[in-house]
Structure formats: C-alpha cells, structure tokens
Design a protein around this motif. Sequence first.
Motif, mmCIF file in Angstrom:
data_model
loop_
_atom_site.group_PDB
_atom_site.id
_atom_site.type_symbol
_atom_site.label_atom_id
_atom_site.label_comp_id
_atom_site.label_asym_id
_atom_site.label_seq_id
_atom_site.Cartn_x
_atom_site.Cartn_y
_atom_site.Cartn_z
ATOM 1 N N VAL A 220 62.944 -31.956 6.862
ATOM 2 C CA VAL A 220 64.123 -31.555 5.958
ATOM 3 C C VAL A 220 65.280 -31.797 7.029
ATOM 4 O O VAL A 220 65.333 -31.164 8.016
ATOM 5 N N TYR A 221 66.011 -32.770 6.638
ATOM 6 C CA TYR A 221 67.300 -33.140 7.494
ATOM 7 C C TYR A 221 68.118 -32.130 7.309
ATOM 8 O O TYR A 221 69.370 -32.268 6.710
ATOM 9 N N GLY A 222 68.225 -31.091 8.015
ATOM 10 C CA GLY A 222 69.266 -29.889 7.987
ATOM 11 C C GLY A 222 69.157 -28.886 6.779
ATOM 12 O O GLY A 222 69.053 -29.230 5.810
ATOM 13 N N ASP A 223 69.317 -27.718 7.130
ATOM 14 C CA ASP A 223 69.498 -26.584 6.338
ATOM 15 C C ASP A 223 70.775 -25.654 6.547
ATOM 16 O O ASP A 223 70.866 -24.429 6.186
ATOM 17 N N ASP A 224 71.801 -26.361 7.365
ATOM 18 C CA ASP A 224 72.753 -25.804 7.640
ATOM 19 C C ASP A 224 74.208 -26.452 7.103
ATOM 20 O O ASP A 224 75.231 -26.366 7.295
ATOM 21 N N TYR A 225 73.863 -27.077 5.780
ATOM 22 C CA TYR A 225 74.917 -27.585 4.841
ATOM 23 C C TYR A 225 75.742 -26.437 4.244
ATOM 24 O O TYR A 225 74.999 -25.240 3.872
ATOM 25 N N PRO A 226 76.937 -26.757 3.861
ATOM 26 C CA PRO A 226 77.826 -25.637 2.965
ATOM 27 C C PRO A 226 77.301 -25.762 1.509
ATOM 28 O O PRO A 226 78.029 -26.028 0.539
ATOM 29 N N THR A 227 75.852 -25.488 1.276
ATOM 30 C CA THR A 227 75.344 -25.514 -0.068
ATOM 31 C C THR A 227 74.365 -24.182 -0.146
ATOM 32 O O THR A 227 74.497 -23.516 0.719
ATOM 33 N N PRO A 228 74.246 -23.808 -1.410
ATOM 34 C CA PRO A 228 73.613 -22.742 -1.874
ATOM 35 C C PRO A 228 72.388 -22.284 -0.721
ATOM 36 O O PRO A 228 72.158 -21.103 -0.332
ATOM 37 N N ASP A 229 71.503 -23.236 -0.637
ATOM 38 C CA ASP A 229 70.167 -22.883 0.139
ATOM 39 C C ASP A 229 70.628 -23.659 1.441
ATOM 40 O O ASP A 229 69.365 -23.400 2.223
#
Length: 334
Positions: A220-229
Amino acid sequence: MTERILVTGGTGYIGSHTIIELYKKGYEIDVLDNLFNSKESVLDKIKEITGKRPRFFKIDLLDYEKMDKLFLENQYSLVLHFAGLKAVGESVEKPLKYYENNVGGTINLLKCMKNHGVHKIIFSSSATVYGEQPVPKLDETMPTGMGITNPYGETKHIIEEILKDVAESDPKFEAVILRYFNPVGNHPSGLIGEDPNDIPNNLMPIIMKVSRGEIPELSVYGDDYPTPDGSGIRDFIHVVDLAKGHVAVIDKMKPGVLIYNLGTGRGTSVFEMIKAFEKASGKKLPYKVVERRAGDLAEMYADPAKAEKELGWKAELTVEDAMRDTICYLNKIS
Ligand code: WQD
C-alpha cells in the motif's frame, strides 16, 4: 449497409469490453492489435459472450504500410482508438518507447484515416492529463497538461492536443476524447477480464495477482495522505460502465472535439478497496504499508455531470459489483 468500426487495441481490457457493447448495437467490428500486452484468444471469449467474433488484423500502429492497406481494403465509419502502452512506471524508465508507440502510432493512424476518408475517432484518454489540481473533483473545464508526472500521461495529453489541432484544420473531422478514471472489474460472465502480459502497475491487477499467490503481498503506497483513512482515494469505475460510455457517445458525434470524463463521481480509498475485495473473496488479502509512490496524488475523482447531461450516460455499477465480477473471473482463470 451495416457500419463497420475499427477498434485499435481491441484485444485489450477496455477495448474487448467495449466491443461487447458495440455488438449489442449491431455494428460490424474489425480489431487491429499488435498483441504486445494482450492475447488474440480474447476474441473467442467475445464470440462466446456475443455470438460474434471480430475480424482480427495483427498490425502494429508503427507499421504504416500495413495499416494503410487495411484502410484501403475496408470502409470504416469510425475508429475507436485504445491501442497504446499504459504502464506509468515503465513510461518513466522508457520515455522514447512511449512517445514513439503512443504518439507516433496515433499520428500514423490519423494519417491513414485522413488518406482514406475516415473522419470519426473516439480516443481512450485518461484523467492523468489533469495533472495536479487544487481540488480532487475533476471536471472537463479544468486545465490539462500541467504537472503531469509521467511520460504515459504526457502522451495522452499530447494526443489530445493533436486531435484538437486536426479538428481545427479539417471541418469534417469528428473526435471524442474520453478521460477514464480508474477502470476495474470485468464482464459478469467472468470470461474476459484484465489479464496483462506485463507486470501491472495498477491496484486491481496487483490485488488479483496477490490473491492468486503470484505476488506475496500488496504494497500500500502510503497511509499518511490527508484522507479519512490515510490511503489514496480514486474513482474506480466498472469497465462495463466505461464500455457503455463509448457507445453512448457515438450518436452524439459531430465536427470538432467532444470531451467527457468517464467516472462514477465517487471516491474509494485503497483500504476500502482491500476490504471490498476481502468481503467478495471471503479471505484476507496480505498487504504491507510502504512509502508513497512518486507522482501519486492523494485524492482524485470525476465530476461526471457533463456525460450524464449530454450523453444520458452515468455509471450504474459499484465497487462491490466490480469485486464480485473480479472473483468470478479469477475463479475461471485459476
Ligand atoms: C490507484 C491507487 C496508488 C498499486 C493510473 C494512471 C491512469 C490510469 C489508471 C490508465 C493509488 C494505490 C496502487 C499498488 C497501491 N491508467 N496503489 N499499491 O495511479 O490512480 O492511475 O492508472 O488508463 O492514467 O495514471 O492508478 O491503480 O496505479 O493506483 O497502494 O500496488 O492505488 O497509490 O492511490 P492511478 P493505480
């Protein structure tokens, strides 16, 4: 006389699904493909689904002589142009291959069309041409060509500009640019689907390979985006809806260039896609979170209002439908 349509890249994922919808409208279909990233056997599956098998011509868009002969020997009312290289990552490594194949090939195609009085083309473009925008919801009035992060996307943008310039120079020329968001799923029969020869870049074909054990786990290419999850958000549109969009535009063609976004208008995150696949497959999908992929945007999805208003087309299928159909396809090819 029944209209004959030429589909370049017709043995590919989107081309093959579009042919199924074209047959429902009674067109005769010829397919031009070099089989670089697809298999001719797809045409047998199309026959199994529709009862008809397109005539097939193994021709590369860069082989001008062969393509010119095809146009000399056949009367086409319209060209649907899907053929092109589409691996974003590979395009960064091999830009000349992408510019030569995608742009050079399209120029050859347009020259053949002009020399043989074929005035109508529907071009398979991509939301990538929007580059980075200040808002995630993209409509056709937004500027293109700025901040495109890869040669693949640049080739789509350049071809769009070529079509606009050809339309300016030729009052008989009719072009449609369809900007796809993220096509997923497959025909509900499970007989055809996304089955690339190359190493896929896109989320769904990779999920499919992970589920078949061909790849150990999804990154998963990143989970630190400014999105809900925290994971990336995209507009995942069922390929059958996408195919229907191509048919819907045919009767609306006119001199000049028509441009439509083909998306659902809804954003779905990577984590939500994983959950939807697990729900449909009934098993966990192994994944690990890694750093962001260069060039990825946090969030993008279509404003599909123009296609709905002018074409009477809108996406009807959901991500859950796409996952159900994907599982059906996986069961048949496994
Ligand atoms: C979707 C999301 C990734 C793979 C590209 C082209 C576009 C069109 C569709 C052809 C992103 C994440 C992906 C993976 C991940 N191509 N992801 N792990 O980048 O939105 O668009 O493909 O028409 O023109 O630009 O699609 O499927 O590569 O990525 O986490 O192994 O999935 O970060 O958020 P993309 P994608």
